[in-house]
Enzyme design. Structure first.
Site, PDB file in Angstrom:
ATOM      1  N   LYS A   1      27.816  -9.677 -47.439  1.00  0.00           N
ATOM      2  CA  LYS A   1      28.479 -10.997 -47.521  1.00  0.00           C
ATOM      3  C   LYS A   1      29.807 -10.866 -48.275  1.00  0.00           C
ATOM      4  O   LYS A   1      30.797 -11.513 -47.926  1.00  0.00           O
ATOM      5  CB  LYS A   1      27.558 -11.998 -48.221  1.00  0.00           C
ATOM      6  CG  LYS A   1      28.144 -13.395 -48.442  1.00  0.00           C
ATOM      7  CD  LYS A   1      28.238 -14.191 -47.156  1.00  0.00           C
ATOM      8  CE  LYS A   1      28.949 -15.532 -47.352  1.00  0.00           C
ATOM      9  NZ  LYS A   1      28.088 -16.608 -47.864  1.00  0.00           N
TER      10      LYS A   1
ATOM     11  N   THR B   1      24.248 -17.062 -51.934  1.00  0.00           N
ATOM     12  CA  THR B   1      25.202 -15.961 -52.102  1.00  0.00           C
ATOM     13  C   THR B   1      25.281 -15.678 -53.596  1.00  0.00           C
ATOM     14  O   THR B   1      25.739 -16.515 -54.376  1.00  0.00           O
ATOM     15  CB  THR B   1      26.575 -16.338 -51.527  1.00  0.00           C
ATOM     16  OG1 THR B   1      26.443 -16.526 -50.111  1.00  0.00           O
ATOM     17  CG2 THR B   1      27.590 -15.235 -51.794  1.00  0.00           C
TER      18      THR B   1
ATOM     19  N   LYS C   1      33.786 -18.145 -56.392  1.00  0.00           N
ATOM     20  CA  LYS C   1      32.529 -17.549 -56.857  1.00  0.00           C
ATOM     21  C   LYS C   1      32.279 -16.242 -56.105  1.00  0.00           C
ATOM     22  O   LYS C   1      31.979 -15.205 -56.698  1.00  0.00           O
ATOM     23  CB  LYS C   1      31.366 -18.508 -56.627  1.00  0.00           C
ATOM     24  CG  LYS C   1      30.038 -17.955 -57.112  1.00  0.00           C
ATOM     25  CD  LYS C   1      28.861 -18.686 -56.499  1.00  0.00           C
ATOM     26  CE  LYS C   1      28.621 -18.281 -55.054  1.00  0.00           C
ATOM     27  NZ  LYS C   1      27.328 -18.702 -54.502  1.00  0.00           N
TER      28      LYS C   1
END
Lengths: 291, 291
Positions: A174, A99, A242
């Site tokens: 995502k 990711t 993150k």
């Protein structure tokens, strides 16, 4: 069809994912930054080849999978000294399961193309258990041709694989996933905290409301551990921060307004400050005083 | 067992709920503030008796159901001139289906007790379609004896009925429900808005993420109309604001922190200001610029 593949990054996700490739019969070369992890993998999978560098692993592979932590790690592993790019053959496909940012995905596609190779950004959801059970969801971005070629092999560990558009689109999808989760978890945290403050039995309340319009995967799967304040499982706060950072950074560029995601990111900073970097994301409730 | 019952308030919820009582064979007297609505009900249900006042409706009834708008409406209908309390017989049970404050529930229980009657606060979820199909969820507060007596008759329109504790507990549980929904909807709004701003097809993104950790009832049932910005259905913003106001008021007393619920309440104020009082709650997305 049996393929020669490389898998770079044997963390909690990559380790079981690479294992599925081997079990499906693919000739699999692995590499991991810390060699102890590669050794453990080779011990569990005698057919695996351990390479001394990402470049060496990538050489001759039809598919090169990357699953590491952050943008900087992907850059090291792909673009750095002895990085995968140096071994990437013409006609191969580089698949990044990390990711990471959509910008990095676009850059990697350009660099792969210079070598005559394809590229997909392909972040996953489903967590460690999804990786172990081979039931991940893959959100992919890239050229349709690269996607079509990779689809059968992604099926080794994914139950659902969808292409959302050009390079970067998997990363952006995502981000949508994580934004939605931030809202669900903050609402659920406040709801359970309110139930406790009001003197209700929160388990009974969840039982009453969990079939209706307040229902969510998080409510079903996390309410009990939230009520128990037990967070030694699941997806860690530092990774959620993150991911929210990526979404907030992207929103600066595309102009999206994310007031809740920005607030929840700050709340997670408080959870980290109280020692919760490795706690499950449902630890958002710990910001709210337990009565 | 066939009962004599009264139903006060024939709005979008009460109208079909009272209809279920009649269909189950209960001798049902109804009352509604606007007589036109009672007349319509009587035309649809020839066995129904229309009473001239809440007190007249309540007289002789074993169960008196109330389903109106706000605390002030409940006070009028129950405690006002010719209110239901004046007709409430000893041994009867007053059941308030209105979503109202927990304080009011405790007050009503005390007033019912003075007349030898029982009381339940019993707000519902499931919306108009749940009322029509008889699949509501009832969250109840009150004495166990009153709850046990009411349970069979509540089954006429509820699929799930749960007692959460003493009087007021049903209202508090409903507040938990609404707090959770506020989080889910704001997260989903930001997620879909971000997807649009990022140039993704939001329908494809929902398809990719709707089976995983971001899943929710709202995502499944509202994503399409949110993307279409179509809000002429569902649960109206003005009622959600009422409910969030109840939760925020209760939190002032019990000390709960509701940063997200408070913020979403403000966002709904903006939706109202742009003409969205009657829009479905998923119209929260309209605060975010459509790209």
């Amino acid at each position: 069809m049996v393929e020669r593949v490389a898998f770079l990054g044997l963390g909690v996700m990559g380790f079981p994912m690479a294992g599925h490739l081997l079990r499906a019969g693919h000739a699999t070369t692995v590499w991991n930054r810390s060699p102890a992890r590669s050794d453990r993998f080779a011990a569990a999978h005698p057919a695996a080849v351990v390479a001394p560098s990402p470049a060496a692993a990538a050489r001759g592979a039809a598919f090169v999978f990357v699953c590491v932590g952050r943008d900087a790690d992907v850059r090291d592993v792909v673009l750095g000294k002895d990085g995968a790019l140096g071994g990437l053959g013409s006609g191969a496909v580089l698949v990044d399961h990390t990711t990471a940012s959509a910008e990095l995905a676009r850059e990697l596609e350009g660099r792969a193309r210079e070598r005559g190779a394809g590229f997909l950004d392909a972040p996953v959801s489903g967590g460690q258990s999804g990786a172990e059970q081979g039931t991940l969801t893959v959100m992919a971005g890239g050229e349709p041709a690269a996607f079509e070629r990779a689809l059968p092999i992604l099926g080794c560990y994914a139950r659902r694989t969808q292409r959302l558009g050009p390079a970067g689109s998997g990363q952006l999808a995502k981000m949508v996933n994580q934004i939605c989760i931030a809202g669900v978890l903050q609402g659920l945290s406040e709801g359970l905290h309110f139930a406790e403050a009001a003197g209700l039995d929160p388990l009974a309340v969840v039982e009453a409301i969990s079939q209706g319009a307040a229902q969510s995967w998080q409510m079903e799967n996390r309410h009990r551990t939230m009520i128990e304040r037990s967070f030694d499982h699941g997806f860690a706060v530092e990774w959620m921060r993150k991911d929210l950072g990526l979404a907030l950074g992207e929103a600066r560029r595309n102009g999206a307004q994310l007031p809740l995601a920005a607030l929840v990111d700050q709340f997670y900073a408080e959870v980290e400050a109280q020692g919760g970097r490795r706690w499950d994301t449902s630890s958002l409730i710990t910001r709210l005083r337990k009565t």
